[in-house]
Design a protein around this motif. Structure first.
Motif, PDB file in Angstrom:
ATOM      1  N   GLY A 137     -49.348  83.673  26.961  1.00 44.74           N
ATOM      2  CA  GLY A 137     -48.851  83.211  28.261  1.00 44.74           C
ATOM      3  C   GLY A 137     -48.550  84.392  29.177  1.00 44.74           C
ATOM      4  N   HIS A 138     -47.974  85.451  28.603  1.00 44.23           N
ATOM      5  CA  HIS A 138     -47.711  86.666  29.378  1.00 44.23           C
ATOM      6  C   HIS A 138     -49.016  87.328  29.797  1.00 44.23           C
ATOM      7  CE1 HIS A 138     -43.789  86.589  27.076  1.00 44.23           C
ATOM      8  NE2 HIS A 138     -43.381  86.659  28.328  1.00 44.23           N
TER       9      HIS A 138
ATOM     10  N   LEU B 134     -49.206  76.983  33.537  1.00 42.58           N
ATOM     11  CA  LEU B 134     -48.663  77.561  32.310  1.00 42.58           C
ATOM     12  C   LEU B 134     -49.668  77.407  31.180  1.00 42.58           C
ATOM     13  CD1 LEU B 134     -44.966  76.342  32.392  1.00 42.58           C
ATOM     14  CD2 LEU B 134     -45.933  78.505  33.182  1.00 42.58           C
ATOM     15  N   ILE B 135     -49.656  78.369  30.288  1.00 43.66           N
ATOM     16  CA  ILE B 135     -50.516  78.305  29.113  1.00 43.66           C
ATOM     17  C   ILE B 135     -49.724  77.594  28.017  1.00 43.66           C
ATOM     18  CG2 ILE B 135     -51.754  79.695  27.402  1.00 43.66           C
ATOM     19  CD1 ILE B 135     -52.871  79.799  30.299  1.00 43.66           C
ATOM     20  N   LEU B 136     -50.309  76.543  27.495  1.00 43.44           N
ATOM     21  CA  LEU B 136     -49.583  75.740  26.511  1.00 43.44           C
ATOM     22  C   LEU B 136     -50.078  76.010  25.097  1.00 43.44           C
ATOM     23  CD1 LEU B 136     -49.588  72.394  28.537  1.00 43.44           C
ATOM     24  CD2 LEU B 136     -47.846  74.193  28.515  1.00 43.44           C
TER      25      LEU B 136
ATOM     26  N   ARG C 214     -44.955  74.949  26.354  1.00 44.91           N
ATOM     27  CA  ARG C 214     -45.072  76.275  26.939  1.00 44.91           C
ATOM     28  C   ARG C 214     -44.865  77.326  25.839  1.00 44.91           C
ATOM     29  NH1 ARG C 214     -41.524  79.956  29.019  1.00 44.91           N
ATOM     30  NH2 ARG C 214     -39.688  78.684  28.644  1.00 44.91           N
ATOM     31  N   PHE C 215     -45.689  78.360  25.856  1.00 43.13           N
ATOM     32  CA  PHE C 215     -45.479  79.447  24.909  1.00 43.13           C
ATOM     33  C   PHE C 215     -44.120  80.081  25.161  1.00 43.13           C
ATOM     34  CE2 PHE C 215     -50.115  79.668  24.242  1.00 43.13           C
ATOM     35  CZ  PHE C 215     -50.092  79.658  22.857  1.00 43.13           C
ATOM     36  N   ALA C 216     -43.424  80.329  24.116  1.00 44.18           N
ATOM     37  CA  ALA C 216     -42.151  81.019  24.264  1.00 44.18           C
ATOM     38  C   ALA C 216     -42.174  82.194  23.311  1.00 44.18           C
ATOM     39  CB  ALA C 216     -40.997  80.085  23.929  1.00 44.18           C
ATOM     40  N   LYS C 217     -41.226  83.104  23.513  1.00 42.15           N
ATOM     41  CA  LYS C 217     -41.233  84.306  22.684  1.00 42.15           C
ATOM     42  C   LYS C 217     -40.998  83.969  21.212  1.00 42.15           C
ATOM     43  CE  LYS C 217     -40.454  87.724  26.212  1.00 42.15           C
ATOM     44  NZ  LYS C 217     -39.586  87.547  27.357  1.00 42.15           N
ATOM     45  N   ARG C 218     -40.496  82.735  20.958  1.00 48.14           N
ATOM     46  CA  ARG C 218     -40.276  82.381  19.552  1.00 48.14           C
ATOM     47  C   ARG C 218     -41.591  82.052  18.829  1.00 48.14           C
ATOM     48  NH1 ARG C 218     -38.340  78.725  22.929  1.00 48.14           N
ATOM     49  NH2 ARG C 218     -39.421  76.730  23.008  1.00 48.14           N
TER      50      ARG C 218
END
Ligand code: GLU
Length: 274
Positions: free
Chosen positions: A17-18, A237-239, A245-249
């Motif tokens: 996502g980043h 957003l990239i899912l 949503r992509f998260a840092k986890r």
């Protein structure tokens, strides 16, 4: 001159996502023969870590990005944000909020990506405030939308910004009176980000649509502080596979894990439809 930025917080490893966000901004800068700026948003010293900052440089370089140096690291400029806070205080648009530390840390430190709607808060009566102050109870500073509206007068109704090619009328009330600072946390994301966009001459803010709501409050801060309002572009957003949503986890999809498993930046680009 066209200038855009990618402004990650070093609270984890970057994921696809980043990469999408960074490339979208970088490509726009290239197309416009403009500037691409990398900014480290690390005002939340409880969650940011130096190894994640180092990883940001490494991962972005691996993607093939280049950026201007030196990189602005927000933790080096806390005095700047505090000075802006003082200016807002002098304008009379801030008020003290004595909610508990836990409640406030959630309000101020939570990723700016999730808005749960305005909190029902308002300034206290003078005597009540004086009493709490005297008792030494810690407090935070909130931006009063009512006072901001009063100060900006006729400009309030025409407040807005350009986003994704359209004029958008600001509706800051959706966010309510946001927390801008507290003692051990002298600047929220909102204040630091708005100031730095102006300091760095950002003409185009390119970021995920999860931050689209934030622009409605950023434009208020810009008007109060006499800063220009950039043009906004909030990208899709990239899912992940679950449609979230992509998260840092989601550590399995970090750029470094993809790199280690032999995936190339070109393959990532293609998979992102770039
Ligand atoms: N620092 C924020 C983040 O980590 C981005 C802020 C912005 O692009 O305005 O997502």
């Amino acid at each position: 001159m066209f200038a855009t930025r990618f402004a990650p917080s070093p609270t984890g490893y970057l994921h696809v996502g980043h990469a999408f966000s960074a490339w979208t901004a970088f490509d726009a800068a290239q197309a416009a023969q403009g500037r691409f700026i990398l900014r480290i948003e690390d005002t939340d010293q409880t969650r940011c870590r130096p190894e994640f900052e180092a990883a940001i440089y490494e991962d972005l370089a691996w993607l093939g990005l280049t950026w201007e140096r030196p990189v602005r690291r927000q933790s080096d400029h806390m005095a700047d944000y505090e000075a802006a806070l003082e200016r807002l205080k002098a304008l009379g648009v801030l008020y003290r909020c004595f909610k508990t530390r836990k409640e406030l840390m959630e309000a101020i430190a939570s990723a700016p990506h999730s808005f749960s709607g305005p909190e029902p808060v308002s300034p206290l009566a003078e005597d009540e405030e004086a009493q709490l102050l005297q008792s030494g109870k810690p407090y935070a500073w909130r931006l009063s939308l009512a006072r901001s509206a009063g100060l900006l007068g006729a400009h309030w109704d025409s407040l807005g910004f350009e986003a994704n090619g359209h004029w958008v009328k600001a509706h800051p009330a959706h966010l309510g009176d946001i927390v801008l600072a507290r003692k051990e946390f002298p600047s929220s994301y909102h204040l630091a980000s708005v100031l730095d966009d102006a300091r760095q001459g950002i003409t185009h803010v390119i970021r995920g649509e999860d931050l689209a709501e934030a622009a409605h409050i950023h434009v208020v801060l810009q008007k109060l502080l006499g800063l220009p309002t950039p043009i906004y572009h909030h990208h899709r957003l990239i899912l992940d596979a679950d449609g979230k949503r992509f998260a840092k986890r989601n550590q399995s999809v970090t750029l470094r894990s993809l790199r280690e498993s032999g995936t190339s930046p070109a393959e990532i680009r293609t998979s992102l439809g770039l």
